[in-house]
Design a protein around this motif. Structure first.
Motif: not given
Length: 83
Positions: A18-23, A25-27, A29
């Protein structure tokens, strides 16, 4: 009966993924949000400058109209000295 996997083991496996995928994405956004805010700020600033310019032009027009209308009612200097 299928084996029961404790939830903390699932968390240990899913958290790095999740960290690899969401970081990223959040960056993305956050970068997009900051960009949008900067563009809105720029547009608001330009709109304020345009409104200020229009107000200055209107005030100058009103002052010019006041001067021309008061010149018609004011006696000339030569007429006042003759009388």
């Amino acid at each position: 009966m299928p084996p029961v996997v404790p939830p903390f083991l699932i968390g240990l496996i899913v958290a790095p993924l999740a960290k690899r995928l969401l970081k990223p994405l959040v960056r993305g956004v956050v970068k997009t949000s900051v960009g949008v805010v900067m563009e809105v700020n720029k547009a608001a600033r330009e709109a304020g400058e345009n409104i200020h310019g229009l107000a200055v032009e209107a005030a100058a027009d009103m002052a010019a109209a006041r001067i021309t209308s008061s010149d018609g009612h004011r006696p000339t200097e030569g007429a006042a000295s003759n009388g």
